[in-house]
Design a protein around this motif. Structure first.
Motif, PDB file in Angstrom:
ATOM      1  N   GLU A 152      95.336  55.480 -32.005  1.00 47.51           N
ATOM      2  CA  GLU A 152      94.724  54.331 -32.666  1.00 47.51           C
ATOM      3  C   GLU A 152      94.879  54.404 -34.181  1.00 47.51           C
ATOM      4  O   GLU A 152      94.614  53.414 -34.878  1.00 47.51           O
ATOM      5  CB  GLU A 152      93.246  54.224 -32.290  1.00 47.51           C
ATOM      6  N   LEU A 153      95.282  55.563 -34.681  1.00 47.72           N
ATOM      7  CA  LEU A 153      95.493  55.733 -36.118  1.00 47.72           C
ATOM      8  C   LEU A 153      96.967  55.978 -36.434  1.00 47.72           C
ATOM      9  O   LEU A 153      97.298  56.590 -37.449  1.00 47.72           O
ATOM     10  CB  LEU A 153      94.648  56.903 -36.630  1.00 47.72           C
ATOM     11  N   MET A 154      97.841  55.455 -35.592  1.00 45.68           N
ATOM     12  CA  MET A 154      99.272  55.726 -35.766  1.00 45.68           C
ATOM     13  C   MET A 154      99.842  55.060 -37.020  1.00 45.68           C
ATOM     14  O   MET A 154     100.679  55.636 -37.712  1.00 45.68           O
ATOM     15  CB  MET A 154     100.039  55.242 -34.533  1.00 45.68           C
ATOM     16  N   ASP A 155      99.418  53.856 -37.325  1.00 51.76           N
ATOM     17  CA  ASP A 155     100.035  53.095 -38.414  1.00 51.76           C
ATOM     18  C   ASP A 155      99.176  53.062 -39.673  1.00 51.76           C
ATOM     19  O   ASP A 155      99.097  52.057 -40.378  1.00 51.76           O
ATOM     20  CB  ASP A 155     100.328  51.662 -37.936  1.00 51.76           C
ATOM     21  N   VAL A 156      98.528  54.150 -39.967  1.00 53.97           N
ATOM     22  CA  VAL A 156      97.657  54.240 -41.142  1.00 53.97           C
ATOM     23  C   VAL A 156      98.495  54.200 -42.420  1.00 53.97           C
ATOM     24  O   VAL A 156      99.505  54.903 -42.536  1.00 53.97           O
ATOM     25  CB  VAL A 156      96.837  55.542 -41.086  1.00 53.97           C
ATOM     26  N   LYS A 157      98.066  53.370 -43.365  1.00 49.33           N
ATOM     27  CA  LYS A 157      98.766  53.268 -44.647  1.00 49.33           C
ATOM     28  C   LYS A 157      98.096  54.105 -45.732  1.00 49.33           C
ATOM     29  O   LYS A 157      98.716  54.424 -46.751  1.00 49.33           O
ATOM     30  CB  LYS A 157      98.813  51.802 -45.100  1.00 49.33           C
ATOM     31  N   THR A 158      96.842  54.456 -45.510  1.00 50.87           N
ATOM     32  CA  THR A 158      96.088  55.237 -46.494  1.00 50.87           C
ATOM     33  C   THR A 158      96.648  56.654 -46.600  1.00 50.87           C
ATOM     34  O   THR A 158      97.072  57.239 -45.609  1.00 50.87           O
ATOM     35  CB  THR A 158      94.605  55.314 -46.076  1.00 50.87           C
ATOM     36  N   SER A 159      96.627  57.189 -47.807  1.00 44.43           N
ATOM     37  CA  SER A 159      97.017  58.588 -47.994  1.00 44.43           C
ATOM     38  C   SER A 159      95.862  59.488 -47.549  1.00 44.43           C
ATOM     39  O   SER A 159      94.743  59.383 -48.064  1.00 44.43           O
ATOM     40  CB  SER A 159      97.339  58.845 -49.464  1.00 44.43           C
ATOM     41  N   ILE A 160      96.114  60.361 -46.582  1.00 41.79           N
ATOM     42  CA  ILE A 160      95.087  61.203 -45.980  1.00 41.79           C
ATOM     43  C   ILE A 160      95.222  62.625 -46.513  1.00 41.79           C
ATOM     44  O   ILE A 160      96.300  63.228 -46.424  1.00 41.79           O
ATOM     45  CB  ILE A 160      95.199  61.216 -44.442  1.00 41.79           C
ATOM     46  N   ASP A 161      94.123  63.157 -47.063  1.00 38.66           N
ATOM     47  CA  ASP A 161      94.143  64.554 -47.521  1.00 38.66           C
ATOM     48  C   ASP A 161      94.167  65.515 -46.334  1.00 38.66           C
ATOM     49  O   ASP A 161      94.934  66.487 -46.323  1.00 38.66           O
ATOM     50  CB  ASP A 161      92.916  64.837 -48.390  1.00 38.66           C
ATOM     51  N   TRP A 162      93.305  65.260 -45.331  1.00 40.29           N
ATOM     52  CA  TRP A 162      93.231  66.122 -44.156  1.00 40.29           C
ATOM     53  C   TRP A 162      92.987  65.297 -42.904  1.00 40.29           C
ATOM     54  O   TRP A 162      92.155  64.378 -42.905  1.00 40.29           O
ATOM     55  CB  TRP A 162      92.094  67.142 -44.278  1.00 40.29           C
ATOM     56  N   TRP A 163      93.693  65.639 -41.852  1.00 40.89           N
ATOM     57  CA  TRP A 163      93.406  65.133 -40.520  1.00 40.89           C
ATOM     58  C   TRP A 163      92.579  66.190 -39.796  1.00 40.89           C
ATOM     59  O   TRP A 163      93.045  67.326 -39.603  1.00 40.89           O
ATOM     60  CB  TRP A 163      94.697  64.882 -39.734  1.00 40.89           C
ATOM     61  N   VAL A 164      91.359  65.841 -39.416  1.00 42.65           N
ATOM     62  CA  VAL A 164      90.496  66.745 -38.674  1.00 42.65           C
ATOM     63  C   VAL A 164      90.517  66.279 -37.222  1.00 42.65           C
ATOM     64  O   VAL A 164      90.067  65.169 -36.906  1.00 42.65           O
ATOM     65  CB  VAL A 164      89.060  66.742 -39.232  1.00 42.65           C
ATOM     66  N   ILE A 165      91.053  67.125 -36.343  1.00 43.26           N
ATOM     67  CA  ILE A 165      91.381  66.692 -34.983  1.00 43.26           C
ATOM     68  C   ILE A 165      90.732  67.629 -33.968  1.00 43.26           C
ATOM     69  O   ILE A 165      91.027  68.833 -33.936  1.00 43.26           O
ATOM     70  CB  ILE A 165      92.914  66.687 -34.780  1.00 43.26           C
ATOM     71  N   GLU A 166      89.857  67.076 -33.141  1.00 43.74           N
ATOM     72  CA  GLU A 166      89.301  67.840 -32.028  1.00 43.74           C
ATOM     73  C   GLU A 166      90.238  67.728 -30.834  1.00 43.74           C
ATOM     74  O   GLU A 166      90.696  66.635 -30.485  1.00 43.74           O
ATOM     75  CB  GLU A 166      87.919  67.324 -31.627  1.00 43.74           C
ATOM     76  N   LEU A 167      90.499  68.862 -30.193  1.00 42.69           N
ATOM     77  CA  LEU A 167      91.396  68.903 -29.041  1.00 42.69           C
ATOM     78  C   LEU A 167      90.717  69.603 -27.869  1.00 42.69           C
ATOM     79  O   LEU A 167      90.192  70.706 -28.009  1.00 42.69           O
ATOM     80  CB  LEU A 167      92.697  69.642 -29.388  1.00 42.69           C
ATOM     81  N   SER A 168      90.730  68.956 -26.723  1.00 44.67           N
ATOM     82  CA  SER A 168      90.239  69.586 -25.496  1.00 44.67           C
ATOM     83  C   SER A 168      91.333  70.463 -24.904  1.00 44.67           C
ATOM     84  O   SER A 168      92.498  70.422 -25.336  1.00 44.67           O
ATOM     85  CB  SER A 168      89.837  68.513 -24.483  1.00 44.67           C
TER      86      SER A 168
END
Length: 456
Positions: A152-168
């Motif tokens: 759902e965040l594939m086409d983000v245009k914003t510059s992201i400092d960090w992606w915080v991702i929870e993974l099962s």
């Protein structure tokens, strides 16, 4: 697998939960003229058929036949086990399997990623890390198993400092990612119905450990450290030289950093979660010590030791997220001086309750009420171990609450910490928690969702 590799292929999306919907929406946007197939259950069929058009076919219970074999690529939702015979046959026939998480990581190889997994505490640590980074002025995306599919965040245009991702564990097996920092918070048996064995669950949960540029693990589990002993860049939390808990405070080595009296997160396990978050931030190159004041403004996640309030002198606590016996034990430790009526049981994933029963021999609560598909098995284990507190068997959550109200003394606690998933009676743990709130006399609509998902 990159999105470009799907062009012109016979592609199916298997599963129509959150991840499946996100995958289907993205593919229909990127390839509006390509024909896709959605494989779903009968429970998902009504919503799926509403989307069907000339470019979308819907198949129900396709795994029960040879339907998988007609596709070249299968985008499988996390909840669908890859260890079933239909998947084996499809792989043998040359079908390629991927996932939404794997596609996102393939499309974003240069994203700065902080990934969190573990049997317990991963959502709290993920949300906490995102909160601390944002409070320090960073732009952060919070997504993954915590409630927002990465696609759902594939086409983000914003510059992201960090992606915080929870993974099962369902996602770590397939993600094929190279995290900048990976936390394995802890490791206990769970999801054995999906993985097939404890050994496979551990292997799947640790699938990204060797790939991570920096690995953070808890020192409280020597066996976890042994699994990861060959990693060249490991950091431990819970040691006296690193981030640890002493004298009701969080310390970095010999420096007292944060008094736990100011923490909005109750319990000893949450103190360890704080240590894990600080260790992750430090491993990511951030000045973690300076982030400590931001802990006080963190909003705890719903359904995690969430105090709903008091009714007729009894405190009701919603810990519906507790889906392993180990999580239930941690919850009990948060009420050492209270008369607790503990509500346990739910969907039976084959997890052993032996250790739980042994702990109950030593420190039983006031009352244990069992429920759900594995309730009778839990009660039998407790009685076999001669647990001395009152043990009551029920089936439904409504019956549990009715009994709890009569068994719990004034100033006592009714604690829903089931130690099992909810799928025997509810769609998910959140629905179970809201129903617990309603039956206890609280407004379930006041239980908010997880704050901070997405980009901020």
């Amino acid at each position: 697998m990159r999105l470009a590799e799907l062009a012109g292929k016979r592609v199916a999306i298997w599963g129509y939960g959150r991840e499946g919907r996100a995958a289907l929406n993205l593919l229909r946007q990127r390839f509006p003229q390509q024909r896709f197939t959605l494989l779903c259950t009968s429970a998902e069929a009504a919503a799926a058929h509403a989307l069907a058009d000339a470019n979308l076919d819907v198949l129900v219970h396709a795994a029960e036949s040879n339907a998988l074999l007609q596709f070249e690529v299968m985008i499988k939702s996390p909840g669908i086990s890859p260890y079933q015979p239909a998947v084996h046959d499809a792989l043998e026939a040359g079908v390629r399997f991927t996932s939404g998480s794997a596609i996102w990581f393939a499309e974003n190889p240069h994203a700065r990623t902080i990934c969190i997994t573990g049997t317990k505490g991963k959502s709290t640590v993920s949300a906490l890390i995102a909160h601390l980074l944002r409070s320090a002025g960073k732009t952060v995306a919070l997504a993954g198993n915590i409630g927002l599919p990465l696609l759902e965040l594939m086409d983000v245009k914003t510059s992201i400092d960090w992606w915080v991702i929870e993974l099962s564990s369902f996602q770590t097996r397939d993600a094929q990612a190279v995290p900048d920092v990976l936390l394995v918070n802890n490791l206990y048996p769970e999801h054995l119905d999906w993985h097939g064995s404890i050994e496979t669950y551990y292997a799947d949960k640790l699938a990204l450990a060797a790939r991570a540029k920096h690995l953070v693990i808890g020192a409280q589990q020597p066996e976890l450290a042994a699994y990861c002993d060959q990693h060249p860049a490991r950091t431990f939390f819970g040691t006296s030289s690193g981030w640890h808990v002493t004298d009701a405070a969080i310390w970095r080595g010999d420096k007292r950093v944060f008094d736990l009296s100011a923490s909005p997160l109750p319990g000893a396990h949450n103190a360890q979660n704080l240590c894990a978050a600080f260790a992750m931030l430090e491993a990511a190159g951030e000045d973690a010590v300076t982030f400590a004041p931001f802990i006080a403004s963190f909003q705890p996640l719903p359904h995690r030791l969430q105090t709903l309030g008091v009714r007729d002198g009894i405190t009701y606590v919603n810990d519906s997220i507790a889906t392993t016996p180990y999580a239930t034990l941690e919850a009990l430790h948060s009420f050492p001086a209270r008369a607790v009526t503990l509500l346990v049981g739910g969907f039976d994933r084959g997890v052993s309750w032996e250790d739980f029963a042994l702990h109950m021999q030593v420190a039983p609560p006031h009352t244990i009420i069992t429920m759900g598909a594995n309730g009778a098995r839990i009660a039998a284990s407790l009685r076999a171990h001669a647990v001395t507190c009152e043990i009551v068997e029920t089936v439904t959550l409504e019956a549990v609450i009715a009994v709890a109200k009569t068994r719990t003394p004034v100033d006592g606690v009714v604690l829903l910490s089931p130690g099992a998933p909810s799928f025997d009676q509810f769609r998910d743990y959140a629905e179970r928690g809201r129903e617990f709130a309603r039956l206890a006399g609280f407004d379930p609509q006041l239980i908010s969702g997880i704050a901070g998902l997405g980009i901020a």
